[in-house]
Motif scaffolding. Structure first.
Motif, PDB file in Angstrom:
ATOM      1  N   ALA A  45       0.833  -1.208   0.000  1.00 36.05           N
ATOM      2  CA  ALA A  45       0.000   0.000   0.000  1.00 36.05           C
ATOM      3  C   ALA A  45       0.869   1.260   0.000  1.00 36.05           C
ATOM      4  CB  ALA A  45      -0.947  -0.002   1.194  1.00 36.05           C
ATOM      5  N   VAL A  46       1.922   1.264   0.799  1.00 32.28           N
ATOM      6  CA  VAL A  46       2.818   2.419   0.827  1.00 32.28           C
ATOM      7  C   VAL A  46       3.576   2.517  -0.495  1.00 32.28           C
ATOM      8  CG1 VAL A  46       4.852   3.445   1.938  1.00 32.28           C
ATOM      9  CG2 VAL A  46       3.016   2.460   3.332  1.00 32.28           C
ATOM     10  N   ARG A  47       3.951   1.383  -1.061  1.00 31.38           N
ATOM     11  CA  ARG A  47       4.612   1.401  -2.364  1.00 31.38           C
ATOM     12  C   ARG A  47       3.701   2.018  -3.420  1.00 31.38           C
ATOM     13  NH1 ARG A  47       7.589  -4.514  -2.741  1.00 31.38           N
ATOM     14  NH2 ARG A  47       8.962  -4.200  -0.959  1.00 31.38           N
ATOM     15  N   LEU A  48       2.426   1.675  -3.364  1.00 31.15           N
ATOM     16  CA  LEU A  48       1.478   2.234  -4.319  1.00 31.15           C
ATOM     17  C   LEU A  48       1.335   3.739  -4.120  1.00 31.15           C
ATOM     18  CD1 LEU A  48      -0.265   1.271  -6.648  1.00 31.15           C
ATOM     19  CD2 LEU A  48      -2.140   0.977  -5.037  1.00 31.15           C
ATOM     20  N   LEU A  70       7.050  -1.526 -10.526  1.00 26.64           N
ATOM     21  CA  LEU A  70       5.624  -1.864 -10.536  1.00 26.64           C
ATOM     22  C   LEU A  70       5.323  -3.070 -11.412  1.00 26.64           C
ATOM     23  CD1 LEU A  70       3.905   1.629 -10.559  1.00 26.64           C
ATOM     24  CD2 LEU A  70       4.120   0.029  -8.658  1.00 26.64           C
ATOM     25  N   HIS A  71       6.041  -3.219 -12.506  1.00 22.76           N
ATOM     26  CA  HIS A  71       5.801  -4.368 -13.391  1.00 22.76           C
ATOM     27  C   HIS A  71       6.042  -5.684 -12.659  1.00 22.76           C
ATOM     28  CE1 HIS A  71       4.529  -2.870 -17.238  1.00 22.76           C
ATOM     29  NE2 HIS A  71       5.435  -1.908 -17.173  1.00 22.76           N
ATOM     30  N   THR A  72       6.900  -5.696 -11.646  1.00 23.18           N
ATOM     31  CA  THR A  72       7.152  -6.937 -10.909  1.00 23.18           C
ATOM     32  C   THR A  72       5.920  -7.398 -10.127  1.00 23.18           C
ATOM     33  OG1 THR A  72       8.007  -5.826  -8.929  1.00 23.18           O
ATOM     34  CG2 THR A  72       9.610  -6.379 -10.654  1.00 23.18           C
ATOM     35  N   PHE A  73       4.971  -6.500  -9.888  1.00 22.67           N
ATOM     36  CA  PHE A  73       3.780  -6.855  -9.112  1.00 22.67           C
ATOM     37  C   PHE A  73       2.572  -7.240  -9.961  1.00 22.67           C
ATOM     38  CE2 PHE A  73       6.055  -3.925  -6.230  1.00 22.67           C
ATOM     39  CZ  PHE A  73       6.224  -4.791  -5.167  1.00 22.67           C
ATOM     40  N   GLN A  79      -5.602  -8.191 -12.905  1.00 22.74           N
ATOM     41  CA  GLN A  79      -6.532  -7.162 -13.353  1.00 22.74           C
ATOM     42  C   GLN A  79      -7.936  -7.565 -12.914  1.00 22.74           C
ATOM     43  OE1 GLN A  79      -5.987  -6.258 -17.441  1.00 22.74           O
ATOM     44  NE2 GLN A  79      -7.523  -4.656 -17.459  1.00 22.74           N
ATOM     45  N   GLY A  80      -8.754  -6.578 -12.545  1.00 22.31           N
ATOM     46  CA  GLY A  80     -10.100  -6.865 -12.061  1.00 22.31           C
ATOM     47  C   GLY A  80     -10.177  -6.881 -10.545  1.00 22.31           C
ATOM     48  N   THR A  81      -9.024  -6.831  -9.865  1.00 23.15           N
ATOM     49  CA  THR A  81      -9.002  -6.680  -8.410  1.00 23.15           C
ATOM     50  C   THR A  81      -8.672  -5.220  -8.114  1.00 23.15           C
ATOM     51  OG1 THR A  81      -6.636  -7.176  -8.205  1.00 23.15           O
ATOM     52  CG2 THR A  81      -8.174  -9.051  -8.100  1.00 23.15           C
ATOM     53  N   ASP A  82      -9.051  -4.735  -6.942  1.00 25.85           N
ATOM     54  CA  ASP A  82      -8.767  -3.338  -6.622  1.00 25.85           C
ATOM     55  C   ASP A  82      -7.282  -3.021  -6.773  1.00 25.85           C
ATOM     56  OD1 ASP A  82     -11.406  -2.737  -6.111  1.00 25.85           O
ATOM     57  OD2 ASP A  82     -11.196  -2.732  -3.931  1.00 25.85           O
ATOM     58  N   ILE A  83      -6.437  -3.774  -6.078  1.00 27.53           N
ATOM     59  CA  ILE A  83      -5.001  -3.496  -6.121  1.00 27.53           C
ATOM     60  C   ILE A  83      -4.456  -3.678  -7.532  1.00 27.53           C
ATOM     61  CG2 ILE A  83      -2.723  -4.246  -5.304  1.00 27.53           C
ATOM     62  CD1 ILE A  83      -4.234  -2.604  -3.247  1.00 27.53           C
ATOM     63  N   GLN A 132      -8.766   9.263  -5.404  1.00 25.50           N
ATOM     64  CA  GLN A 132      -9.764   8.369  -4.807  1.00 25.50           C
ATOM     65  C   GLN A 132      -9.163   7.006  -4.499  1.00 25.50           C
ATOM     66  OE1 GLN A 132     -13.810   8.454  -6.653  1.00 25.50           O
ATOM     67  NE2 GLN A 132     -12.825   9.902  -8.048  1.00 25.50           N
ATOM     68  N   MET A 133      -8.350   6.503  -5.407  1.00 22.21           N
ATOM     69  CA  MET A 133      -7.708   5.204  -5.197  1.00 22.21           C
ATOM     70  C   MET A 133      -6.783   5.242  -3.988  1.00 22.21           C
ATOM     71  SD  MET A 133      -6.722   4.085  -9.045  1.00 22.21           S
ATOM     72  CE  MET A 133      -7.932   3.412 -10.166  1.00 22.21           C
TER      73      MET A 133
END
Length: 149
Positions: A45-48, A70-73, A79-83, A132-133
Motif C-alpha cells: 500500500a505504501v509502495r502504491l 511496478l511491473h514486478t507486481f 486485473q479486475g481486483t482493486d489493487i 480516490q484510489m
C-alpha cells in the motif's frame, strides 16, 4: 438578488501566495528519490502511494525506476481486483500517454469511481481518480490490525 459562490469569491484572495504551488512541487521533486529509496522496506500500500507520488511529480530518473518496480507486481495482483487495477492505472499514468490515460480513466471511472466533468483536462480527471484510489488504499493502512497479527 442572490449571488453565486463564484461571484462572491474574491479575484485575489487576501492571503494568496502565488509561489506556493511551485515551492510545493519543488519540495516533492527534491524528496521523491529519497522516498523511493525506502521502497523495499514498505508494504504494498505504501509502495502504491509512493508510485502515485512519482507519477504526479515525474522526473526522468523516477519514472523508469518506478515502472520497472511496478511491473514486478502485475502477476501477483490480477486485473479486475482493486489493487491490480490501481497498479495498472499507475503504470498507465507513468507511460504519459494522454489517449491511453483518458481511455483507462473513463473505463475505471464508469466501473468504480466518482467521475469528474467530462470536459475537464485528462490529467485533472486522472489525478482525481488516483486521489480516490490512494484514499481507499490509505484507509486500509489506518485500520487496526486484527488481534493476533
Amino acid at each position: 438578488m442572490r449571488s453565486s459562490a463564484f461571484e462572491a469569491w474574491p479575484a485575489n484572495p487576501q492571503h494568496a501566495d502565488p509561489d506556493s504551488e511551485a515551492r510545493a512541487c519543488n519540495a516533492v521533486l527534491l524528496h521523491t528519490p529519497d522516498l523511493l529509496a525506502r521502497w523495499s522496506g514498505e508494504c504494498f500500500a505504501v509502495r502504491l502511494a509512493l508510485a502515485g507520488l512519482a507519477v504526479v511529480f515525474p522526473t526522468d530518473r523516477t519514472l523508469p525506476a518506478l515502472t520497472a518496480r511496478l511491473h514486478t507486481f502485475t502477476n501477483q495482483h490480477p486485473q479486475g481486483t482493486d489493487i491490480g487495477d490501481y497498479l495498472r492505472f499507475v503504470l498507465v499514468l507513468a507511460a504519459q500517454d494522454d489517449s491511453q490515460t483518458l481511455a483507462v480513466t473513463e473505463k475505471l471511472t464508469d466501473a468504480y469511481w466518482t467521475g469528474t466533468v467530462r470536459g475537464a483536462p485528462t490529467r485533472a480527471r486522472a489525478l482525481h481518480l488516483l486521489g480516490q484510489m490512494l484514499t481507499r488504499v490509505g484507509a486500509g493502512l489506518t485500520r487496526p490490525a486484527p488481534i493476533g497479527q
